[in-house]
Write a protein that holds these residues in place. Sequence first.
Motif, PDB file in Angstrom:
ATOM      1  N   ALA A   1       0.829  -1.208   0.000  1.00 43.18           N
ATOM      2  CA  ALA A   1       0.000   0.000   0.000  1.00 43.18           C
ATOM      3  C   ALA A   1       0.864   1.258   0.000  1.00 43.18           C
ATOM      4  O   ALA A   1       0.578   2.213  -0.708  1.00 43.18           O
ATOM      5  N   ASP A   2       1.927   1.280   0.768  1.00 42.46           N
ATOM      6  CA  ASP A   2       2.829   2.425   0.806  1.00 42.46           C
ATOM      7  C   ASP A   2       4.265   1.905   0.720  1.00 42.46           C
ATOM      8  O   ASP A   2       4.953   1.752   1.733  1.00 42.46           O
ATOM      9  N   PRO A   3       4.728   1.610  -0.517  1.00 48.69           N
ATOM     10  CA  PRO A   3       6.061   1.006  -0.651  1.00 48.69           C
ATOM     11  C   PRO A   3       7.184   1.883  -0.111  1.00 48.69           C
ATOM     12  O   PRO A   3       8.152   1.381   0.437  1.00 48.69           O
ATOM     13  N   ARG A   4       7.063   3.198  -0.234  1.00 47.42           N
ATOM     14  CA  ARG A   4       8.136   4.077   0.269  1.00 47.42           C
ATOM     15  C   ARG A   4       8.250   3.990   1.790  1.00 47.42           C
ATOM     16  O   ARG A   4       9.348   3.982   2.336  1.00 47.42           O
ATOM     17  N   ALA A   5       7.121   3.902   2.468  1.00 45.10           N
ATOM     18  CA  ALA A   5       7.153   3.752   3.929  1.00 45.10           C
ATOM     19  C   ALA A   5       7.758   2.399   4.304  1.00 45.10           C
ATOM     20  O   ALA A   5       8.527   2.302   5.260  1.00 45.10           O
ATOM     21  N   ALA A   6       7.413   1.352   3.539  1.00 41.73           N
ATOM     22  CA  ALA A   6       7.976   0.020   3.808  1.00 41.73           C
ATOM     23  C   ALA A   6       9.491   0.044   3.628  1.00 41.73           C
ATOM     24  O   ALA A   6      10.235  -0.500   4.455  1.00 41.73           O
ATOM     25  N   VAL A   7       9.960   0.694   2.573  1.00 41.59           N
ATOM     26  CA  VAL A   7      11.401   0.762   2.306  1.00 41.59           C
ATOM     27  C   VAL A   7      12.106   1.593   3.376  1.00 41.59           C
ATOM     28  O   VAL A   7      13.200   1.250   3.821  1.00 41.59           O
ATOM     29  N   GLN A   8      11.484   2.665   3.820  1.00 42.47           N
ATOM     30  CA  GLN A   8      12.070   3.472   4.903  1.00 42.47           C
ATOM     31  C   GLN A   8      12.221   2.624   6.170  1.00 42.47           C
ATOM     32  O   GLN A   8      13.249   2.667   6.835  1.00 42.47           O
ATOM     33  N   ARG A   9      11.190   1.846   6.484  1.00 42.02           N
ATOM     34  CA  ARG A   9      11.212   0.968   7.656  1.00 42.02           C
ATOM     35  C   ARG A   9      12.343  -0.061   7.533  1.00 42.02           C
ATOM     36  O   ARG A   9      13.079  -0.322   8.490  1.00 42.02           O
ATOM     37  N   ILE A  10      12.500  -0.623   6.338  1.00 38.23           N
ATOM     38  CA  ILE A  10      13.553  -1.620   6.091  1.00 38.23           C
ATOM     39  C   ILE A  10      14.934  -0.970   6.208  1.00 38.23           C
ATOM     40  O   ILE A  10      15.844  -1.519   6.843  1.00 38.23           O
ATOM     41  N   ALA A  11      15.119   0.203   5.601  1.00 41.29           N
ATOM     42  CA  ALA A  11      16.410   0.904   5.674  1.00 41.29           C
ATOM     43  C   ALA A  11      16.750   1.243   7.123  1.00 41.29           C
ATOM     44  O   ALA A  11      17.891   1.048   7.561  1.00 41.29           O
ATOM     45  N   ASP A  12      15.763   1.721   7.866  1.00 44.50           N
ATOM     46  CA  ASP A  12      15.993   2.028   9.284  1.00 44.50           C
ATOM     47  C   ASP A  12      16.399   0.776  10.053  1.00 44.50           C
ATOM     48  O   ASP A  12      17.296   0.816  10.905  1.00 44.50           O
ATOM     49  N   PHE A  13      15.747  -0.345   9.761  1.00 42.87           N
ATOM     50  CA  PHE A  13      16.079  -1.611  10.419  1.00 42.87           C
ATOM     51  C   PHE A  13      17.535  -1.981  10.151  1.00 42.87           C
ATOM     52  O   PHE A  13      18.286  -2.317  11.073  1.00 42.87           O
ATOM     53  N   TYR A  14      17.944  -1.905   8.890  1.00 45.37           N
ATOM     54  CA  TYR A  14      19.317  -2.282   8.554  1.00 45.37           C
ATOM     55  C   TYR A  14      20.333  -1.334   9.158  1.00 45.37           C
ATOM     56  O   TYR A  14      21.409  -1.756   9.582  1.00 45.37           O
ATOM     57  N   GLU A  15      20.022  -0.056   9.222  1.00 43.16           N
ATOM     58  CA  GLU A  15      20.981   0.891   9.783  1.00 43.16           C
ATOM     59  C   GLU A  15      21.113   0.768  11.298  1.00 43.16           C
ATOM     60  O   GLU A  15      22.104   1.234  11.863  1.00 43.16           O
ATOM     61  N   THR A  16      20.154   0.144  11.942  1.00 42.22           N
ATOM     62  CA  THR A  16      20.218  -0.045  13.400  1.00 42.22           C
ATOM     63  C   THR A  16      20.331  -1.525  13.774  1.00 42.22           C
ATOM     64  O   THR A  16      20.138  -1.881  14.931  1.00 42.22           O
ATOM     65  N   LEU A  17      20.650  -2.362  12.798  1.00 43.94           N
ATOM     66  CA  LEU A  17      20.735  -3.804  13.025  1.00 43.94           C
ATOM     67  C   LEU A  17      21.724  -4.127  14.144  1.00 43.94           C
ATOM     68  O   LEU A  17      22.800  -3.526  14.229  1.00 43.94           O
ATOM     69  N   SER A  18      21.349  -5.070  14.984  1.00 47.14           N
ATOM     70  CA  SER A  18      22.196  -5.530  16.083  1.00 47.14           C
ATOM     71  C   SER A  18      21.915  -7.014  16.279  1.00 47.14           C
ATOM     72  O   SER A  18      20.903  -7.525  15.785  1.00 47.14           O
ATOM     73  N   PRO A  19      22.772  -7.712  17.012  1.00 37.90           N
ATOM     74  CA  PRO A  19      22.490  -9.128  17.273  1.00 37.90           C
ATOM     75  C   PRO A  19      21.106  -9.339  17.912  1.00 37.90           C
ATOM     76  O   PRO A  19      20.392 -10.275  17.553  1.00 37.90           O
ATOM     77  N   ALA A  20      20.719  -8.463  18.820  1.00 36.64           N
ATOM     78  CA  ALA A  20      19.404  -8.602  19.469  1.00 36.64           C
ATOM     79  C   ALA A  20      18.257  -8.423  18.476  1.00 36.64           C
ATOM     80  O   ALA A  20      17.210  -9.058  18.595  1.00 36.64           O
ATOM     81  N   ALA A  21      18.450  -7.563  17.468  1.00 39.44           N
ATOM     82  CA  ALA A  21      17.395  -7.288  16.485  1.00 39.44           C
ATOM     83  C   ALA A  21      17.152  -8.456  15.540  1.00 39.44           C
ATOM     84  O   ALA A  21      16.124  -8.494  14.852  1.00 39.44           O
ATOM     85  N   LEU A  22      18.062  -9.428  15.499  1.00 37.10           N
ATOM     86  CA  LEU A  22      17.875 -10.575  14.611  1.00 37.10           C
ATOM     87  C   LEU A  22      16.618 -11.359  14.956  1.00 37.10           C
ATOM     88  O   LEU A  22      16.037 -12.006  14.090  1.00 37.10           O
ATOM     89  N   ALA A  23      16.168 -11.277  16.191  1.00 36.75           N
ATOM     90  CA  ALA A  23      14.930 -11.949  16.584  1.00 36.75           C
ATOM     91  C   ALA A  23      13.723 -11.358  15.861  1.00 36.75           C
ATOM     92  O   ALA A  23      12.687 -12.005  15.745  1.00 36.75           O
ATOM     93  N   ASP A  24      13.862 -10.129  15.342  1.00 39.81           N
ATOM     94  CA  ASP A  24      12.764  -9.441  14.660  1.00 39.81           C
ATOM     95  C   ASP A  24      12.775  -9.621  13.145  1.00 39.81           C
ATOM     96  O   ASP A  24      11.980  -8.975  12.451  1.00 39.81           O
ATOM     97  N   LEU A  25      13.659 -10.454  12.602  1.00 36.12           N
ATOM     98  CA  LEU A  25      13.743 -10.593  11.144  1.00 36.12           C
ATOM     99  C   LEU A  25      12.410 -10.967  10.509  1.00 36.12           C
ATOM    100  O   LEU A  25      12.124 -10.544   9.389  1.00 36.12           O
ATOM    101  N   GLY A  26      11.595 -11.742  11.197  1.00 36.69           N
ATOM    102  CA  GLY A  26      10.295 -12.152  10.662  1.00 36.69           C
ATOM    103  C   GLY A  26       9.350 -10.984  10.423  1.00 36.69           C
ATOM    104  O   GLY A  26       8.407 -11.086   9.647  1.00 36.69           O
ATOM    105  N   ALA A  27       9.605  -9.854  11.069  1.00 35.31           N
ATOM    106  CA  ALA A  27       8.790  -8.663  10.833  1.00 35.31           C
ATOM    107  C   ALA A  27       9.223  -7.949   9.558  1.00 35.31           C
ATOM    108  O   ALA A  27       8.494  -7.072   9.066  1.00 35.31           O
TER     109      ALA A  27
END
Length: 148
Positions: free
Chosen positions: A5-31
């Motif tokens: 529905a809003d691909p730009r928002a989805a991509v922003q969310r993904i970019a933010d996830f990758y820029e803040t990726l940490s070992p603890a965040a790996l549990a959230d990959l399914g999101a």
Amino acid sequence: MSAPADPRAAVQRIADFYETLSPAALADLGAFYTDDARFKDPFNEVQGVPAIRGIFEHMYANLQAPRFVVTQRMVDGDQCFLVWEFRFRFRRFDTATEQVVRGGSHLRLAADGRISEHRDYWDAAEELYEKLPLVGALMRWLKRRANG
């Protein structure tokens, strides 16, 4: 496949996830990835969130302070391309110098905005092998010979 529905928002969310990726965040990959997502880079080709998580776990086990910096993004319907810098230090070899690998990721998004296909493009020879002792000297020599 329909675009989120809003691909730009989805991509922003993904970019933010990758820029803040940490070992603890790996549990959230399914999101961020569909259950059957496919991932391919110069060293890996896997399918499914557990296998993708394994690639990142390996990264954290073998590198110091790995992080991604997204420098550009292009979005077209259900596809996007992220241009990034991957910054890290080796755990062995030169542990003091921050290394930079430049590359890009082609992502295909599912209707819910999660990644269904992820393909990384980067030059393993130039961006990684040339930075390693011995192998790097050989790669630089081969490059000079090929260009000479």
